[in-house]
Design an enzyme around this catalytic site. Structure first.
Site, short mmCIF file in Angstrom:
data_model
loop_
_atom_site.label_atom_id
_atom_site.label_comp_id
_atom_site.label_asym_id
_atom_site.label_seq_id
_atom_site.Cartn_x
_atom_site.Cartn_y
_atom_site.Cartn_z
N SER A 149 0.86 -1.19 0.00
CA SER A 149 0.00 0.00 0.00
C SER A 149 0.89 1.23 0.00
CB SER A 149 -0.85 -0.01 1.28
OG SER A 149 -1.48 1.23 1.48
N TYR A 162 -1.61 -0.77 10.54
CA TYR A 162 -1.75 -1.11 9.11
C TYR A 162 -0.43 -0.83 8.39
CZ TYR A 162 -3.64 -1.15 4.32
OH TYR A 162 -3.88 -1.42 2.98
N1 LIG Z 1 -8.55 -0.47 -1.56
C1 LIG Z 1 -7.52 0.31 -1.30
O1 LIG Z 1 -7.63 1.54 -1.27
C2 LIG Z 1 -6.16 -0.31 -1.07
C3 LIG Z 1 -5.07 0.54 -1.01
C4 LIG Z 1 -3.82 -0.01 -0.76
C5 LIG Z 1 -3.67 -1.36 -0.58
N2 LIG Z 1 -4.77 -2.18 -0.63
C6 LIG Z 1 -4.55 -3.62 -0.40
O2 LIG Z 1 -5.16 -4.36 -1.41
C7 LIG Z 1 -5.46 -5.67 -0.93
C8 LIG Z 1 -6.88 -6.05 -1.35
O3 LIG Z 1 -7.80 -5.21 -0.70
P1 LIG Z 1 -9.11 -4.63 -1.39
O4 LIG Z 1 -8.94 -3.17 -1.41
O5 LIG Z 1 -9.41 -5.36 -2.61
O6 LIG Z 1 -10.17 -4.92 -0.21
P2 LIG Z 1 -11.41 -5.91 -0.08
O7 LIG Z 1 -12.40 -5.66 -1.17
O8 LIG Z 1 -11.87 -5.78 1.34
O9 LIG Z 1 -10.77 -7.36 -0.32
C9 LIG Z 1 -10.07 -8.04 0.70
C10 LIG Z 1 -10.05 -9.51 0.35
O10 LIG Z 1 -9.34 -10.23 1.37
C11 LIG Z 1 -10.09 -11.38 1.70
N3 LIG Z 1 -9.82 -11.84 3.06
C12 LIG Z 1 -10.02 -11.16 4.22
N4 LIG Z 1 -9.69 -11.93 5.26
C13 LIG Z 1 -9.26 -13.13 4.75
C14 LIG Z 1 -8.80 -14.34 5.33
N5 LIG Z 1 -8.65 -14.47 6.66
N6 LIG Z 1 -8.46 -15.37 4.51
C15 LIG Z 1 -8.61 -15.23 3.17
N7 LIG Z 1 -9.01 -14.11 2.56
C16 LIG Z 1 -9.35 -13.07 3.35
C17 LIG Z 1 -11.54 -10.95 1.55
O11 LIG Z 1 -12.38 -12.08 1.31
P3 LIG Z 1 -13.28 -12.84 2.41
O12 LIG Z 1 -13.84 -11.79 3.33
O13 LIG Z 1 -14.31 -13.53 1.55
O14 LIG Z 1 -12.35 -13.81 3.09
C18 LIG Z 1 -11.45 -10.12 0.28
O15 LIG Z 1 -11.53 -10.96 -0.86
C19 LIG Z 1 -5.25 -5.62 0.59
O16 LIG Z 1 -4.00 -6.25 0.90
C20 LIG Z 1 -5.19 -4.13 0.89
O17 LIG Z 1 -4.41 -3.84 2.02
C21 LIG Z 1 -6.00 -1.69 -0.89
#
Ligand SMILES: NC(=O)c1ccc[n+]([C@@H]2O[C@H](COP(=O)([O-])OP(=O)(O)OC[C@H]3O[C@@H](n4cnc5c(N)ncnc54)[C@H](OP(=O)(O)O)[C@@H]3O)[C@@H](O)[C@H]2O)c1
Length: 252
Positions: A149, A162
């Site tokens: 991130s 985080y």
């Molecule tokens: N969105 C942003 O602005 C942003 C910015 C920087 C970095 N990121 C990073 O991008 C990555 C993806 O996030 P996203 O933004 O796409 O958020 P998201 O829509 O909340 O997706 C998170 C994913 O992680 C899965 N997950 C959560 N707990 C889990 C577990 N214990 N075992 C297996 N899977 C699990 C969730 O699925 P289930 O709940 O079905 O398990 C979901 O598919 C993360 O690492 C986040 O830190 C996002």
């Protein structure tokens, strides 16, 4: 012409929503068979259905990657059922923000267990298969993409733990990159800025209120999937090591 990832297999963690779901779709469109890992099986089944409708191959892996055995099992099932593993997208993550003072410790535990340990369990289990794929795979190169991130580059007030987890992902990725790059396993760190996904929604209401105006313009999950697709489709002699991607209007 054959799609670039034809004959390869990719495992995407956190594939049930946001960046993981978009990335699985994008890699399948490039010809990869995709293994979809997350806890919400209904979401994964729907995504697998969409990918199959487009002529792709998808395997649903209902699992919690904070559980070492389930994380290892997801990798092993991918190899057993799809035959190999060329690409790991280590994406599952959670972002629970707010002040350090008085923070609920379970939130910190959840972030460390998922963003750090879950990612490490998947990396550990996948590495022997990635090394094998780099030797005898269709592309003679393998990829591990670890999702960090902007918070893995700069810590801000209110995102302490985080940021801690994402700084850790950066350190691990660079060390592993140096260890395996001559064996043609490419390790890339992706650092997205604000992206419209479910990520922020898991915060407590008072935290949600305080960050309401923090994020302005947002990217789409497909924008990050596009970047990841670029990374893993480079020719064998080109390794993208790190990619920081912000919405154009995001200053910090
Ligand atoms: N969105 C942003 O602005 C942003 C910015 C920087 C970095 N990121 C990073 O991008 C990555 C993806 O996030 P996203 O933004 O796409 O958020 P998201 O829509 O909340 O997706 C998170 C994913 O992680 C899965 N997950 C959560 N707990 C889990 C577990 N214990 N075992 C297996 N899977 C699990 C969730 O699925 P289930 O709940 O079905 O398990 C979901 O598919 C993360 O690492 C986040 O830190 C996002």
């Amino acid at each position: 012409m054959k799609p670039v990832l034809d004959g390869t297999v990719a495992l995407v963690t956190g594939a049930s929503s946001g960046i993981g779901s978009a990335t699985a779709t994008a890699l399948a469109a490039q010809g990869a068979a995709v293994a979809l890992a997350a806890r919400r099986a209904d979401r994964l089944e729907a995504l697998a259905g969409d990918i199959k409708d487009q002529g792709g191959t998808a395997l649903v892996l209902e699992c919690d990657v904070t559980d070492e055995q389930q994380a290892t099992g997801a990798v092993e099932r991918t190899v057993a059922e799809l035959g190999r593993l060329d690409t790991l997208i280590n994406n599952a993550g959670v972002m629970l923000l707010g002040p350090v003072a008085g923070a609920p410790l379970p939130e910190w535990q959840q972030m460390v267990q998922l963003n750090v340990l879950g990612l490490l369990y998947c990396a550990h289990a996948a590495l022997p298969h990635l090394l094998r794929a780099a030797q005898d795979g269709p592309r003679q190169v393998a990829d591990m993409v670890n999702i960090s991130s902007v918070a893995g580059r700069a810590a801000r007030n209110g995102s302490g733990v985080y940021a801690l987890t994402k700084f850790g992902v950066g350190a691990f990725s660079e060390s592993l990159r140096q260890e395996v790059t001559r064996r043609y396993v490419r390790v890339c760190l992706v650092e997205p800025g604000a992206t419209a996904t479910e990520l922020a929604s898991h915060n407590r209401p008072e935290v949600l209120e305080s960050i309401r105006n923090q994020f302005g313009q947002r990217m789409e999950a497909a924008d990050i999937a596009d970047a990841i697709t670029y990374i893993v489709t480079r020719p064998r002699h080109v390794a993208i090591n790190e990619m920081l991607i912000r919405p154009t209007e995001q200053e910090r």
